[in-house]
Design a protein around this motif. Structure first.
Motif: not given
Length: 80
Positions: A1-5, A33, A36-38
């Motif tokens: 799963m990729s994390t959006r930033t 948090h 679900g993104f940074e």
């Protein structure tokens, strides 16, 4: 799963602005948090602080940080 930033340019002037920015950054990190993104905070000199450091209220490095960011958060309504 990729994390959006997302990148946020944080501009805090003098006075109580640094404390306000610190609390706002904590709140943004908590919301990020939960969703679900940074968030990457980029703190750039602004206003009276920038004048003391760079001789300008909005130096070139701050302009570059603002242009590269996804959003801008400003604390210090009395600063230009």
């Amino acid at each position: 799963m990729s994390t959006r930033t997302a990148t946020i340019a944080c501009l805090a002037g003098a006075g109580t602005a640094p404390e306000l920015m610190a609390e706002a950054a904590l709140a943004i990190q908590a919301v990020a948090h939960v969703h679900g993104f940074e968030v990457e905070d980029v703190h750039a000199p602004f206003g009276a602080v920038a004048v003391a450091r760079a001789g300008q209220a909005f130096p070139a490095a701050t302009r570059d940080a603002v242009l590269a960011a996804d959003a801008v958060l400003v604390a210090g309504a009395e600063d230009p």
